[in-house]
Design a protein around this motif. Structure first.
Motif, mmCIF file in Angstrom:
data_model
loop_
_atom_site.group_PDB
_atom_site.id
_atom_site.type_symbol
_atom_site.label_atom_id
_atom_site.label_comp_id
_atom_site.label_asym_id
_atom_site.label_seq_id
_atom_site.Cartn_x
_atom_site.Cartn_y
_atom_site.Cartn_z
ATOM 1 N N ALA A 89 13.192 3.461 -2.603
ATOM 2 C CA ALA A 89 12.108 2.936 -2.367
ATOM 3 C C ALA A 89 11.871 3.332 -0.834
ATOM 4 C CB ALA A 89 11.746 1.704 -2.518
ATOM 5 N N LEU A 90 10.604 3.722 -0.619
ATOM 6 C CA LEU A 90 10.283 3.975 0.783
ATOM 7 C C LEU A 90 9.423 2.771 1.142
ATOM 8 C CD1 LEU A 90 9.722 5.620 3.467
ATOM 9 C CD2 LEU A 90 7.895 6.782 2.112
ATOM 10 N N VAL A 91 9.497 2.098 2.069
ATOM 11 C CA VAL A 91 8.531 1.199 2.900
ATOM 12 C C VAL A 91 7.739 1.896 4.109
ATOM 13 C CG1 VAL A 91 8.228 -1.126 3.992
ATOM 14 C CG2 VAL A 91 9.806 -0.795 2.136
ATOM 15 N N GLN A 92 6.674 1.889 4.333
ATOM 16 C CA GLN A 92 5.829 2.317 5.462
ATOM 17 C C GLN A 92 5.561 0.969 6.216
ATOM 18 O OE1 GLN A 92 2.864 5.011 3.986
ATOM 19 N NE2 GLN A 92 3.857 6.602 5.428
ATOM 20 N N LEU A 93 5.789 0.800 7.377
ATOM 21 C CA LEU A 93 5.613 -0.415 8.234
ATOM 22 C C LEU A 93 4.439 0.122 9.212
ATOM 23 C CD1 LEU A 93 5.928 -3.378 8.960
ATOM 24 C CD2 LEU A 93 8.093 -2.586 10.189
ATOM 25 N N GLY A 94 3.523 -0.450 9.220
ATOM 26 C CA GLY A 94 2.296 -0.167 10.340
ATOM 27 C C GLY A 94 1.830 1.133 10.246
ATOM 28 N N MET A 95 1.916 1.670 9.034
ATOM 29 C CA MET A 95 1.472 2.984 9.023
ATOM 30 C C MET A 95 0.866 3.372 7.345
ATOM 31 S SD MET A 95 0.805 6.123 10.113
ATOM 32 C CE MET A 95 1.612 5.817 11.945
ATOM 33 N N GLY A 96 0.040 4.164 7.612
ATOM 34 C CA GLY A 96 -0.640 4.844 6.092
ATOM 35 C C GLY A 96 -0.132 6.197 6.022
ATOM 36 N N PRO A 97 -0.874 7.048 5.238
ATOM 37 C CA PRO A 97 -0.772 8.323 5.022
ATOM 38 C C PRO A 97 -0.932 9.318 6.159
ATOM 39 C CG PRO A 97 -2.643 7.782 4.002
ATOM 40 C CD PRO A 97 -2.261 6.519 4.397
ATOM 41 N N ARG A 98 -1.540 8.850 7.399
ATOM 42 C CA ARG A 98 -1.848 9.566 8.645
ATOM 43 C C ARG A 98 -2.210 8.360 9.648
ATOM 44 N NH1 ARG A 98 -5.600 10.837 4.887
ATOM 45 N NH2 ARG A 98 -7.623 9.867 5.327
ATOM 46 N N PHE A 99 -1.834 8.996 10.867
ATOM 47 C CA PHE A 99 -1.994 7.865 11.902
ATOM 48 C C PHE A 99 -3.598 7.826 12.296
ATOM 49 C CE2 PHE A 99 -2.061 6.978 16.619
ATOM 50 C CZ PHE A 99 -1.428 5.546 16.741
ATOM 51 N N CYS A 100 -4.236 8.665 12.393
ATOM 52 C CA CYS A 100 -5.712 8.570 12.803
ATOM 53 C C CYS A 100 -6.406 8.620 11.329
ATOM 54 C CB CYS A 100 -6.251 9.929 13.466
ATOM 55 S SG CYS A 100 -5.630 10.073 14.972
ATOM 56 N N ALA A 101 -7.328 7.319 11.358
ATOM 57 C CA ALA A 101 -7.961 7.173 9.951
ATOM 58 C C ALA A 101 -9.183 6.460 10.650
ATOM 59 C CB ALA A 101 -7.154 6.025 9.320
ATOM 60 N N GLU A 102 -10.121 6.629 9.381
ATOM 61 C CA GLU A 102 -11.527 5.896 9.778
ATOM 62 C C GLU A 102 -11.418 4.507 9.717
ATOM 63 O OE1 GLU A 102 -16.020 5.851 7.317
ATOM 64 O OE2 GLU A 102 -14.323 7.137 6.595
ATOM 65 N N GLY A 103 -11.882 4.055 10.748
ATOM 66 C CA GLY A 103 -11.970 2.437 11.363
ATOM 67 C C GLY A 103 -10.731 2.278 12.055
ATOM 68 N N GLY A 104 -9.897 3.154 12.203
ATOM 69 C CA GLY A 104 -8.607 3.155 12.840
ATOM 70 C C GLY A 104 -8.719 3.785 14.228
ATOM 71 N N ILE A 105 -7.418 4.433 14.729
ATOM 72 C CA ILE A 105 -7.530 4.950 15.885
ATOM 73 C C ILE A 105 -8.345 6.369 15.719
ATOM 74 C CG2 ILE A 105 -5.817 6.169 17.364
ATOM 75 C CD1 ILE A 105 -5.898 3.377 17.508
ATOM 76 N N PRO A 106 -9.244 6.801 16.575
ATOM 77 C CA PRO A 106 -10.083 8.264 16.350
ATOM 78 C C PRO A 106 -9.259 9.321 16.992
ATOM 79 C CG PRO A 106 -10.928 6.743 18.022
ATOM 80 C CD PRO A 106 -9.797 5.770 17.594
ATOM 81 N N PRO A 107 -9.447 10.251 16.386
ATOM 82 C CA PRO A 107 -8.727 11.702 16.926
ATOM 83 C C PRO A 107 -8.814 11.863 18.524
ATOM 84 C CG PRO A 107 -9.639 12.089 14.869
ATOM 85 C CD PRO A 107 -10.233 10.673 15.361
ATOM 86 N N ARG A 108 -10.328 11.654 19.007
ATOM 87 C CA ARG A 108 -10.546 11.830 20.238
ATOM 88 C C ARG A 108 -9.601 10.751 21.172
ATOM 89 N NH1 ARG A 108 -14.358 8.781 18.175
ATOM 90 N NH2 ARG A 108 -15.315 6.939 19.242
ATOM 91 N N GLU A 109 -9.401 9.526 20.625
ATOM 92 C CA GLU A 109 -8.604 8.688 21.731
ATOM 93 C C GLU A 109 -7.039 9.310 21.803
ATOM 94 O OE1 GLU A 109 -7.783 3.652 21.927
ATOM 95 O OE2 GLU A 109 -9.219 4.713 20.517
#
Length: 241
Positions: A89-109
């Motif tokens: 199995a794979l466990v992703q901790l504190g991550m989704g399919p990509r780092f920059c996501a809507e409502g999260g860290i914006p690409p400009r930041e």
């Protein structure tokens, strides 16, 4: 014996996992390999080469283990599913399919962060360490504990760190996670400031009283959560309901 492989994130080597050592149950084999370019491990000639990364990590990522990738480590571990035999199995901790996501860290930041890193890499990394701890119950105390673990020296080789920021910007493992070769579980601190609220809410496991660094703020809860996951039966072991 159940096996866990713990993989650290950007700018932090495998020492980040040490607080969990006191909380593992018996019968669990846990390894914490460094990525190339971290700790005492030399960097790759081309840190962006995922095939070369897979070759370098092949001995550390066995198929009979559960891989746990934290932050950037979760992205890289998912990307390596295209290059290595699938784990239990794979466990992703504190991550989704990509780092920059809507409502999260914006690409400009993140773009601004990359520009700052190009000017002064170590000062920027230290800023990132404090930034990612904002969701912990006591951020200043968590920062002191983190520095006690990893020290104040460079977190990795400069070229590897620069490529890691590029991977946080561009790497998207959505296609692989939509058709994964193994079970994928997402775990998140309920106060993680780097994850979009929707990603926190949709995680398979949410850790109360923790942010992006539960290994620092809630090592007991994180160890218990990972132990439960690793002891779940593999798909071939599951019985029909």
């Amino acid at each position: 014996m159940s096996r866990l492989v713990l993989l650290s994130g950007w700018g932090i080597d495998a020492r980040i996992w040490r607080p969990l050592e006191a909380h593992w149950p018996a019968g669990l084999e846990v390894t914490t390999p460094d990525w190339p370019g971290y700790g005492a491990r030399p960097s790759l000639d081309d840190p962006a080469d995922l095939a070369a990364l897979a070759a370098a990590m092949a001995g550390d990522l066995p198929a009979n283990a559960v891989w746990v990738g934290w932050s950037l480590g979760g992205l890289l571990a998912a990307a390596l599913l295209d290059h290595l035999p699938a784990p239990r199995a794979l466990v992703q901790l504190g991550m989704g399919p990509r780092f920059c996501a809507e409502g999260g860290i914006p690409p400009r930041e993140l773009a601004a962060f990359r520009r700052a890193f190009a000017r002064d890499g170590e000062a920027t990394r230290q800023h990132f360490l404090r930034w990612q701890l904002q969701g912990e119950p006591a951020p200043r105390a968590a920062h002191r504990r983190l520095l006690d673990l990893i020290g104040r020296g460079p977190g990795g080789e400069a070229a590897t760190l620069a490529v890691g920021l590029e991977q946080l910007t561009t790497l998207d493992v959505s296609a692989r996670l939509n058709a994964p070769p193994c079970p994928v579980r997402r775990t998140a601190g309920e106060r993680d400031p780097l994850l979009a609220p929707a990603l926190r809410q949709s995680a398979d496991h949410r850790l109360a009283g923790a942010g992006h660094c539960p290994m620092v703020s809630r090592p007991d809860a994180l160890a218990a959560c990972l132990a439960r996951i690793v002891r779940q039966p593999a798909p071939t072991e599951e019985r029909p309901s």
